[in-house]
Design a protein around this motif. Structure first.
Motif, mmCIF file in Angstrom:
data_model
loop_
_atom_site.group_PDB
_atom_site.id
_atom_site.type_symbol
_atom_site.label_atom_id
_atom_site.label_comp_id
_atom_site.label_asym_id
_atom_site.label_seq_id
_atom_site.Cartn_x
_atom_site.Cartn_y
_atom_site.Cartn_z
ATOM 1 N N ALA A 1 0.386 -1.103 -0.022
ATOM 2 C CA ALA A 1 -0.043 -0.039 0.122
ATOM 3 C C ALA A 1 0.970 1.095 -0.540
ATOM 4 C CB ALA A 1 -1.239 -0.220 1.020
ATOM 5 N N ASP A 2 0.775 1.987 -0.832
ATOM 6 C CA ASP A 2 1.528 3.134 -1.189
ATOM 7 C C ASP A 2 2.949 3.257 -0.982
ATOM 8 O OD1 ASP A 2 2.743 6.035 -0.274
ATOM 9 O OD2 ASP A 2 0.338 6.311 -1.354
ATOM 10 N N GLN A 3 3.746 3.842 0.527
ATOM 11 C CA GLN A 3 4.706 3.854 0.189
ATOM 12 C C GLN A 3 5.565 2.237 1.004
ATOM 13 O OE1 GLN A 3 6.151 6.336 3.477
ATOM 14 N NE2 GLN A 3 7.696 6.940 2.510
ATOM 15 N N GLY A 4 4.192 1.449 1.367
ATOM 16 C CA GLY A 4 4.963 -0.124 1.856
ATOM 17 C C GLY A 4 5.234 -0.744 -0.035
ATOM 18 N N ALA A 5 4.850 -0.628 -0.537
ATOM 19 C CA ALA A 5 4.394 -0.988 -2.224
ATOM 20 C C ALA A 5 6.755 -0.758 -2.399
ATOM 21 C CB ALA A 5 3.733 -0.349 -2.983
ATOM 22 N N ALA B 1 0.209 -3.915 -5.897
ATOM 23 C CA ALA B 1 0.225 -2.171 -5.261
ATOM 24 C C ALA B 1 -0.710 -1.688 -5.687
ATOM 25 C CB ALA B 1 1.356 -2.107 -6.308
ATOM 26 N N ILE B 2 -1.259 -0.712 -4.803
ATOM 27 C CA ILE B 2 -2.601 -0.414 -4.304
ATOM 28 C C ILE B 2 -2.521 1.549 -3.813
ATOM 29 C CG2 ILE B 2 -3.816 -1.492 -2.348
ATOM 30 C CD1 ILE B 2 -5.774 -1.817 -3.387
ATOM 31 N N GLY B 3 -2.819 2.255 -4.119
ATOM 32 C CA GLY B 3 -2.848 2.946 -3.177
ATOM 33 C C GLY B 3 -3.124 4.795 -4.139
ATOM 34 N N ASP B 4 -2.724 5.932 -3.509
ATOM 35 C CA ASP B 4 -2.622 7.265 -4.730
ATOM 36 C C ASP B 4 -1.409 7.341 -4.711
ATOM 37 O OD1 ASP B 4 -1.477 8.697 -1.913
ATOM 38 O OD2 ASP B 4 -4.028 9.465 -1.078
ATOM 39 N N PHE B 5 -0.721 7.174 -3.685
ATOM 40 C CA PHE B 5 1.297 6.992 -4.132
ATOM 41 C C PHE B 5 1.296 8.498 -3.976
ATOM 42 C CE2 PHE B 5 -0.025 2.968 -5.674
ATOM 43 C CZ PHE B 5 0.355 2.280 -5.474
ATOM 44 N N ASP B 6 0.871 8.962 -2.912
ATOM 45 C CA ASP B 6 1.885 10.441 -2.762
ATOM 46 C C ASP B 6 2.577 10.134 -1.796
ATOM 47 O OD1 ASP B 6 0.156 9.613 -0.165
ATOM 48 O OD2 ASP B 6 -0.931 11.567 -0.206
ATOM 49 N N SER B 7 2.904 9.087 -1.242
ATOM 50 C CA SER B 7 4.201 9.252 -0.595
ATOM 51 C C SER B 7 5.660 9.194 -0.939
ATOM 52 C CB SER B 7 3.867 8.510 0.746
ATOM 53 O OG SER B 7 2.890 9.100 2.058
ATOM 54 N N VAL B 8 5.359 8.830 -2.454
ATOM 55 C CA VAL B 8 6.261 8.200 -3.414
ATOM 56 C C VAL B 8 6.558 9.223 -4.793
ATOM 57 C CG1 VAL B 8 5.521 5.879 -2.948
ATOM 58 C CG2 VAL B 8 5.263 6.623 -4.518
ATOM 59 N N THR B 9 7.716 9.451 -4.693
ATOM 60 C CA THR B 9 8.192 10.625 -6.446
ATOM 61 C C THR B 9 7.533 9.245 -7.641
ATOM 62 O OG1 THR B 9 10.430 9.224 -6.778
ATOM 63 C CG2 THR B 9 9.854 11.051 -5.282
ATOM 64 N N GLU B 10 7.472 10.443 -8.821
ATOM 65 C CA GLU B 10 7.133 9.969 -9.774
ATOM 66 C C GLU B 10 7.673 8.667 -10.353
ATOM 67 O OE1 GLU B 10 3.823 9.770 -11.285
ATOM 68 O OE2 GLU B 10 2.980 11.079 -9.271
ATOM 69 N N LEU B 11 8.650 8.418 -10.179
ATOM 70 C CA LEU B 11 10.132 8.109 -10.163
ATOM 71 C C LEU B 11 10.175 6.434 -9.686
ATOM 72 C CD1 LEU B 11 11.882 7.375 -11.806
ATOM 73 C CD2 LEU B 11 13.883 8.422 -10.379
ATOM 74 N N GLN B 12 9.555 6.494 -8.309
ATOM 75 C CA GLN B 12 9.325 5.775 -7.807
ATOM 76 C C GLN B 12 7.842 4.445 -8.187
ATOM 77 O OE1 GLN B 12 9.389 7.650 -3.520
ATOM 78 N NE2 GLN B 12 11.910 7.198 -3.183
ATOM 79 N N PHE B 13 7.056 5.603 -8.138
ATOM 80 C CA PHE B 13 6.185 4.936 -8.813
ATOM 81 C C PHE B 13 5.860 3.770 -9.983
ATOM 82 C CE2 PHE B 13 2.645 4.925 -11.244
ATOM 83 C CZ PHE B 13 1.403 4.162 -10.454
ATOM 84 N N ALA B 14 6.964 5.350 -10.765
ATOM 85 C CA ALA B 14 7.454 4.310 -12.731
ATOM 86 C C ALA B 14 7.993 2.665 -11.606
ATOM 87 C CB ALA B 14 8.027 4.683 -12.352
ATOM 88 N N GLU C 1 -2.957 -0.600 -8.992
ATOM 89 C CA GLU C 1 -4.147 -0.254 -8.750
ATOM 90 C C GLU C 1 -3.999 2.014 -8.321
ATOM 91 O OE1 GLU C 1 -6.842 -1.796 -6.992
ATOM 92 O OE2 GLU C 1 -6.929 -3.211 -7.834
ATOM 93 N N ARG C 2 -4.555 2.186 -9.084
ATOM 94 C CA ARG C 2 -3.510 4.284 -8.357
ATOM 95 C C ARG C 2 -4.917 4.506 -8.224
ATOM 96 N NH1 ARG C 2 0.832 8.417 -10.677
ATOM 97 N NH2 ARG C 2 1.472 9.708 -8.720
ATOM 98 N N CYS C 3 -5.257 5.771 -7.214
ATOM 99 C CA CYS C 3 -6.643 6.271 -6.941
ATOM 100 C C CYS C 3 -6.356 7.872 -6.318
ATOM 101 C CB CYS C 3 -7.264 5.443 -5.669
ATOM 102 S SG CYS C 3 -7.696 3.487 -4.955
ATOM 103 N N ASP C 4 -7.497 8.511 -6.760
ATOM 104 C CA ASP C 4 -7.341 9.677 -7.133
ATOM 105 C C ASP C 4 -6.869 9.726 -5.126
ATOM 106 O OD1 ASP C 4 -8.567 12.560 -6.138
ATOM 107 O OD2 ASP C 4 -7.900 12.515 -7.925
ATOM 108 N N ALA C 5 -5.774 10.796 -4.415
ATOM 109 C CA ALA C 5 -5.851 11.153 -3.576
ATOM 110 C C ALA C 5 -7.114 11.891 -2.506
ATOM 111 C CB ALA C 5 -4.542 11.841 -3.117
ATOM 112 N N ILE C 6 -7.880 12.726 -3.290
ATOM 113 C CA ILE C 6 -9.191 13.576 -2.719
ATOM 114 C C ILE C 6 -10.354 12.729 -3.140
ATOM 115 C CG2 ILE C 6 -10.655 15.716 -2.696
ATOM 116 C CD1 ILE C 6 -8.052 16.877 -3.693
ATOM 117 N N ASP C 7 -10.612 11.646 -4.645
ATOM 118 C CA ASP C 7 -12.088 11.275 -4.575
ATOM 119 C C ASP C 7 -11.744 9.716 -4.074
ATOM 120 O OD1 ASP C 7 -14.172 10.880 -5.344
ATOM 121 O OD2 ASP C 7 -13.541 10.538 -7.780
#
Length: 213
Positions: A31-35, A48-61, A71-77
């Protein structure tokens, strides 16, 4: 699909102590940074699931490149935390055991919310536990058998307003048909004295916290 043991890693405290637990699971969720932690340790998350707002775009890639599903989710919605999203996904698989790593950390609000997720597992009939370097936490509404482990202290705290019919067998401080209400510290810092300890509950839900300093 079926999985005997699912491990969720999320964004709290993680370290090398978690690796032996991760190695022995059937299905791995980050989950997010856990991934990111999983990827950095050389693992390929099944999800790997979450909004991934705790990682950089490079790390998400990097996470997306090696994960079997992302599964990437909107951080607000969204209505759930990243950890709860992962937790609900795991419950839908109906594993025999669900282990949460990184569910405790510096954010007490997230830590407490993650502990409350244990109630969802009880309702789903799934054996769930939160583990970190110093604690192992379960929610119990009927019976639990414990054996001496790396966590010598055993504490009981109510998760519901009241827990009744608490009986402890094999402990230094036994109880017989006792009740604990929310806000009481009666169940803090017990220890096993027998080869096995048994915890019985008639009504309510109690958190069983095994810990070490």
């Amino acid at each position: 699909m079926a999985a005997n043991t699912i491990v969720i890693t999320t964004g709290g405290s993680l370290g090398h102590w978690a690796i032996p637990i991760i190695k022995n699971c059937d299905y791995l969720i980050g989950a997010d940074q856990g991934a990111l932690f999983l990827v950095e340790q050389g693992y390929e998350p099944d999800l790997a699931i979450g909004d991934f707002d705790s990682v950089t775009e490079l790390q998400f890639a990097q996470i997306a490149a090696v994960s079997r599903q992302t599964e990437r989710c909107d951080a607000i919605d969204k209505n759930y935390t990243d950890t709860e999203l992962a937790f609900r996904h795991a419950l839908a698989i109906k594993p025999k055991q669900l282990i949460m790593l990184g569910a405790l950390g510096t954010r007490f609000d997230h830590s407490l919310a993650n502990v409350h997720l244990l109630r969802l597992a009880l309702q789903a009939g799934v054996d769930a536990v939160i583990i970190d370097e110093h604690n192992s936490i379960r929610a119990v509404d009927r019976e639990l058998t414990l054996e001496p482990a790396a966590y010598p202290n055993v504490s009981l705290l109510p998760l519901t307003l009241e827990v009744t019919g608490i009986t402890l067998k094999g402990f230094a401080y036994p109880l017989e048909d006792a009740a604990i209400t929310l806000g009481q510290s009666l169940g803090i810092s017990n220890r096993l004295e027998a080869a096995q300890g048994v915890i019985l509950v008639k009504t309510g839900i109690v958190l069983v916290i095994q810990s070490r300093d």
